[in-house]
Design a protein around this motif. Structure first.
Motif, PDB file in Angstrom:
ATOM      1  N   ALA A   2      -0.450  -2.370   2.513  1.00 15.41           N
ATOM      2  CA  ALA A   2      -1.190  -1.870   1.352  1.00 15.41           C
ATOM      3  C   ALA A   2      -2.433  -2.703   1.100  1.00 15.41           C
ATOM      4  CB  ALA A   2      -0.283  -1.867   0.120  1.00 15.41           C
ATOM      5  N   GLU A   3      -2.313  -4.042   1.281  1.00 16.39           N
ATOM      6  CA  GLU A   3      -3.466  -4.911   1.068  1.00 16.39           C
ATOM      7  C   GLU A   3      -4.568  -4.599   2.066  1.00 16.39           C
ATOM      8  OE1 GLU A   3      -2.222  -8.927   1.208  1.00 16.39           O
ATOM      9  OE2 GLU A   3      -1.087  -8.835  -0.676  1.00 16.39           O
ATOM     10  N   ARG A   5      -5.145  -1.732   3.549  1.00 16.43           N
ATOM     11  CA  ARG A   5      -5.756  -0.461   3.188  1.00 16.43           C
ATOM     12  C   ARG A   5      -6.705  -0.621   2.001  1.00 16.43           C
ATOM     13  NH1 ARG A   5      -4.984   4.820   4.163  1.00 16.43           N
ATOM     14  NH2 ARG A   5      -5.426   6.311   2.473  1.00 16.43           N
ATOM     15  N   THR A   6      -6.304  -1.452   1.043  1.00 18.25           N
ATOM     16  CA  THR A   6      -7.172  -1.711  -0.120  1.00 18.25           C
ATOM     17  C   THR A   6      -8.477  -2.366   0.310  1.00 18.25           C
ATOM     18  OG1 THR A   6      -5.235  -1.981  -1.546  1.00 18.25           O
ATOM     19  CG2 THR A   6      -7.327  -2.875  -2.342  1.00 18.25           C
ATOM     20  N   ILE A   9     -10.762   0.170   1.851  1.00 18.64           N
ATOM     21  CA  ILE A   9     -11.386   1.016   0.835  1.00 18.64           C
ATOM     22  C   ILE A   9     -12.522   0.281   0.140  1.00 18.64           C
ATOM     23  CG2 ILE A   9     -11.000   2.185  -1.375  1.00 18.64           C
ATOM     24  CD1 ILE A   9      -8.153   2.798  -0.414  1.00 18.64           C
ATOM     25  N   VAL A  10     -12.265  -0.977  -0.221  1.00 21.24           N
ATOM     26  CA  VAL A  10     -13.305  -1.783  -0.877  1.00 21.24           C
ATOM     27  C   VAL A  10     -14.514  -1.930   0.041  1.00 21.24           C
ATOM     28  CG1 VAL A  10     -13.871  -4.087  -1.722  1.00 21.24           C
ATOM     29  CG2 VAL A  10     -11.695  -3.029  -2.358  1.00 21.24           C
TER      30      VAL A  10
END
Length: 408
Positions: A2-3, A5-6, A9-10
């Motif tokens: 999840a990190e 993927r975040t 996105i950022v």
């Protein structure tokens, strides 16, 4: 998971923001900018005169300019080199209003193209193109102080930016064809072009590029020489250059680099040619000291990037310029990314200071009363000196780390 993927996105949002902001700013300062130009007038008038078989280095240049634009418009003599003839003639084939639009569009394209080429040089290959580095470079270049001034005035600095970007990438890729093109473009500003060429002069690998580019540059100067004769062109071009150097807007504190300090603070009156020739010597010495003049193997990319950065700094320091010529300083940004952390931090701070240096000088008052036109000249020279130290330290640390143990 999840990190990761975040973070992706950022990063994607950041890239979109940087590219959209830069594109919008470039557009409103180029194709949607409605105010008149300054420097493009010179190119357009010179092209008209060459089209008619007249000599723009003579008094007829001012006569023609005033007859078209009126006595209220400030015009100086034509001081660009004769190899501008093909470009000037092409621009003069358009009416002035459309010529301004096309010239600003070309300038914006040069900036974007230069950023693409520079990012390719950093990425080392097309399939490894770093879109994040590209977006940072486009953002910095588009919004830095020099770009809107250059675009609005119809200046020639975007061409120098493209030429310098091609030069750096050709150096990193060892591409003679791209280097030939780079030399042709940077020689549109001979004072800077000569320093770039001096770096290659002691490196036999690049002699074919130097010879090919010299033939093209000289060929582009043939029409003016055919019109007015070699003696007339040389004597009048030199005379116009001396007159231009003596103008108030070219005083020591309104110019950048070593000349600003030596002629301004120390009171000497060395002509610009002294500094350009000193820059040529420094560039050739840089090539030899860094070991490139006899390099026969594939280049170590980190060492090559730092050397390319040092060369740009040499040009910025030794060639007397105005702050609006400093667009190609932005090319140092990707070249700092692989530095050791300490010199990289110093380089980032120097580039941050240079980002909107005229605004910074006006806000802080860190300027000279003599800087009536370009208030950031002293600050950006200090920033360039800081960049010189940063690249020298990084180059030394890199070569020390790469040196085999047991050697001195």
């Amino acid at each position: 998971m999840a990190e990761g993927r975040t973070l992706q996105i950022v990063k994607a949002v950041t890239i979109i923001f940087l590219l959209s902001s830069a594109s919008y700013y470039l557009a409103i300062k180029s194709i949607f900018y409605t105010q008149d130009t300054v420097d493009f007038k010179y190119i357009w008038i010179a092209g008209q005169l060459w089209n008619e078989g007249l000599n723009p280095y003579s008094e007829v240049f001012l006569q023609r300019g005033r007859s078209i634009f009126g006595d209220d418009v400030a015009l100086f003599q034509w001081v660009y080199s004769p190899n501008w003839a093909p470009i000037a003639v092409a621009m003069a084939s358009l009416d002035y209003v459309n010529g301004v639009y096309v010239w600003r569009l070309i300038s914006a394209i040069c900036i974007l193209s230069g950023c693409i080429v520079a990012a390719l040089g950093y990425s080392r290959s097309l399939d490894r193109f770093d879109i994040f580095v590209f977006s940072m470079l486009v953002f910095y270049t588009s919004l830095m102080f020099a770009t809107p001034v250059s675009l609005s005035a119809g200046q020639t600095s975007p061409l120098l930016f493209l030429g310098a970007a091609c030069f750096v990438t050709a150096l990193l890729w060892r591409n003679r064809i791209l280097m030939t093109f780079a030399i042709i473009v940077v020689m549109l500003k001979p004072t800077a072009g000569l320093v770039f060429c001096a770096f290659l002069l002691v490196w036999p690998f690049w002699w074919p590029s130097l010879i090919a580019a010299a033939m093209i540059v000289l060929s582009s100067s043939i029409p003016p020489v055919a019109v007015s004769g070699l003696d007339s062109i040389v004597s009048e071009y030199v005379a116009r250059a001396r007159e231009y150097e003596a103008m108030k807007l070219n005083g020591p504190f309104s110019m950048t680099g070593i000349r600003s300090f030596v002629n301004g603070f120390m009171g000497f009156r060395f002509p610009a040619l002294v500094y350009v020739l000193s820059g040529c010597f420094a560039a050739s010495l840089l090539c030899v000291v860094q070991g490139f003049n006899h390099w026969k193997q594939d280049l170590d990319q980190e060492h090559a990037q730092l050397t390319a950065g040092l060369l740009i700094v040499v040009v910025l320091l030794f060639v007397p310029m105005h702050t609006y010529d400093f667009i190609f300083m932005a090319l140092l940004l990707p070249l700092t990314l692989n530095m050791p952390w300490a010199p990289r931090l110093a380089a980032f701070l120097a580039l941050a200071v240079a980002f909107r240096v005229n605004n910074l000088a006006e806000f802080t008052g860190l300027t000279s009363p003599a800087e009536t036109i370009f208030p950031g000249s002293i600050i950006i020279t200090l920033s360039t000196m800081c960049l010189l130290v940063s690249f020298l330290v990084a180059s030394h640390e890199t070569r020390t780390q790469q040196r085999p143990q047991g050697t001195t």
